[in-house]
Design an enzyme around this catalytic site. Structure first.
Site, short mmCIF file in Angstrom:
data_model
loop_
_atom_site.label_atom_id
_atom_site.label_comp_id
_atom_site.label_asym_id
_atom_site.label_seq_id
_atom_site.Cartn_x
_atom_site.Cartn_y
_atom_site.Cartn_z
CE1 TYR A 90 -3.71 2.44 0.47
CE2 TYR A 90 -2.75 2.99 2.61
CZ TYR A 90 -3.67 3.24 1.60
OH TYR A 90 -4.56 4.29 1.73
N1 LIG Z 1 -9.62 5.90 5.01
C1 LIG Z 1 -8.35 6.15 5.33
O1 LIG Z 1 -7.95 6.02 6.49
C2 LIG Z 1 -7.37 6.63 4.29
C3 LIG Z 1 -6.11 7.06 4.73
C4 LIG Z 1 -5.19 7.49 3.80
C5 LIG Z 1 -5.50 7.49 2.45
N2 LIG Z 1 -6.73 7.07 2.06
C6 LIG Z 1 -6.99 7.08 0.61
O2 LIG Z 1 -8.19 7.81 0.38
C7 LIG Z 1 -8.84 7.28 -0.77
C8 LIG Z 1 -10.29 6.96 -0.44
O3 LIG Z 1 -10.31 6.00 0.59
P1 LIG Z 1 -11.64 5.61 1.40
O4 LIG Z 1 -11.19 5.38 2.80
O5 LIG Z 1 -12.72 6.58 1.14
O6 LIG Z 1 -11.96 4.19 0.74
P2 LIG Z 1 -13.33 3.33 0.71
O7 LIG Z 1 -14.24 3.78 1.78
O8 LIG Z 1 -12.89 1.91 0.68
O9 LIG Z 1 -13.98 3.72 -0.70
C9 LIG Z 1 -13.28 3.37 -1.86
C10 LIG Z 1 -13.97 3.94 -3.08
O10 LIG Z 1 -13.13 3.64 -4.21
C11 LIG Z 1 -13.89 2.93 -5.18
N3 LIG Z 1 -13.02 2.01 -5.90
C12 LIG Z 1 -12.31 0.97 -5.42
N4 LIG Z 1 -11.64 0.35 -6.41
C13 LIG Z 1 -11.96 1.03 -7.55
C14 LIG Z 1 -11.62 0.87 -8.92
N5 LIG Z 1 -10.81 -0.11 -9.32
N6 LIG Z 1 -12.15 1.74 -9.83
C15 LIG Z 1 -12.98 2.74 -9.44
N7 LIG Z 1 -13.34 2.93 -8.15
C16 LIG Z 1 -12.84 2.08 -7.22
C17 LIG Z 1 -15.01 2.25 -4.40
O11 LIG Z 1 -16.10 1.96 -5.30
P3 LIG Z 1 -17.21 0.79 -5.00
O12 LIG Z 1 -18.10 1.34 -3.92
O13 LIG Z 1 -17.92 0.63 -6.29
O14 LIG Z 1 -16.45 -0.40 -4.54
C18 LIG Z 1 -15.33 3.32 -3.37
O15 LIG Z 1 -16.15 4.31 -3.92
C19 LIG Z 1 -8.02 6.05 -1.21
O16 LIG Z 1 -7.15 6.41 -2.25
C20 LIG Z 1 -7.23 5.70 0.04
O17 LIG Z 1 -6.03 5.03 -0.25
C21 LIG Z 1 -7.67 6.64 2.93
#
Ligand SMILES: NC(=O)c1ccc[n+]([C@@H]2O[C@H](COP(=O)([O-])OP(=O)(O)OC[C@H]3O[C@@H](n4cnc5c(N)ncnc54)[C@H](OP(=O)(O)O)[C@@H]3O)[C@@H](O)[C@H]2O)c1
Length: 245
Positions: free
Chosen positions: A153
């Site tokens: 990651y």
């Molecule tokens: N949450 C954290 O603590 C955190 C911390 C640091 C960075 N981030 C980054 O922030 C971003 C958003 O994270 P999140 O926590 O909101 O994640 P999340 O709740 O798991 O949501 C992920 C989203 O990405 C979509 N997705 C996954 N694979 C995809 C693909 N191949 N093509 C298009 N869409 C895709 C999912 O769509 P579906 O609903 O259709 O599956 C969902 O809308 C990510 O890049 C993550 O690495 C998050």
């Protein structure tokens, strides 16, 4: 270009941080493409929420790990709205695993979504984004924390930070800014799934405020970056993490 005439593509906007970004951009008047990969019901709910508050949005399915689908995401956006001003490369996956347990497929899948997806969406932006546009990529504060099981990651996100730096001077001549947000722990499926309450608590204690981040903590910074008040920032990674590191 006033914010009311702008069009944003938010990848991964059916849930979590992307959903909140889509809703807040729409509240400020931006027309929003709610991209998702599998969860059509959730994406439609986000569109409905935006429309009920007087905003404009459409949902478009595209798996960002496939270049042809990224191209289709842009062409459908252009067909519907006629322009793209803002690209939020938020879609991402996190699969914590010790190096001994990682397969070649795991490696390829994580790099395909997090790095290839971001890169080729930037390529589409180079071809189709309006002058004066804004691109925001997504890293993670974990990339600077050396935590076990986060090797793939963090490596994918390190690549995203580097490609953001490299691309700034290619986008600059078109007056497009490109930056990277590196959130800390945010209360979404990606962070919470599979973690015990004790582990989540230990992460709460790692920042300055003793709480997890909320999606709006991130979306508020995105609003600043697209507001037109931050055009001298480009090629940078901005940690938005409550002082985690
Ligand atoms: N949450 C954290 O603590 C955190 C911390 C640091 C960075 N981030 C980054 O922030 C971003 C958003 O994270 P999140 O926590 O909101 O994640 P999340 O709740 O798991 O949501 C992920 C989203 O990405 C979509 N997705 C996954 N694979 C995809 C693909 N191949 N093509 C298009 N869409 C895709 C999912 O769509 P579906 O609903 O259709 O599956 C969902 O809308 C990510 O890049 C993550 O690495 C998050």
């Amino acid at each position: 270009m006033s914010i009311n005439e702008q069009v944003a593509i938010v990848t991964g906007a059916s849930r979590g941080i992307g959903q909140q970004i889509a809703v807040q951009l729409a509240q400020s008047g931006v027309k929003v493409v709610v991209n998702y990969s599998s969860n059509a019901t959730k994406a439609d709910e986000v569109v409905k929420t935006i429309e009920q508050s007087g905003g404009e949005a459409i949902a478009i399915r595209a798996d960002v790990s496939k270049v042809s689908e990224v191209e289709a995401l842009f062409s459908e956006t252009l067909e519907r709205f006629g322009r793209v001003d803002i690209l939020i490369n938020n879609a991402g996956i996190m699969e914590g695993r010790a190096i001994a347990d990682v397969t070649e497929e795991d490696f390829d899948r994580n790099f395909a979504v997090n790095v290839k997806g971001t890169y080729f969406a930037c390529q589409q932006a180079m071809q189709h984004m309006a002058e004066g546009g804004t691109i925001i990529n997504f890293s993670t504060s974990v990339a600077g924390a050396m935590l076990p099981t986060y090797s793939i990651y963090a490596a994918t996100k390190g690549a995203v930070e580097q490609l953001t730096r490299q691309l700034a001077k290619e986008f600059g001549p078109r007056n497009i800014v490109i930056n990277c947000i590196a959130p800390g722990q945010v209360a979404t499926d990606l962070f919470l799934n599979g973690k015990s309450e004790e582990l989540v608590d230990s992460y709460r204690r790692m920042n300055a405020f003793g709480r997890l981040g909320e999606p709006e903590d991130i979306a508020n910074v995105i609003e600043l970056l697209v507001s037109g008040k931050a055009r001298w920032i480009t090629g940078q990674t901005i940690r938005v993490n409550g002082g985690f590191n």
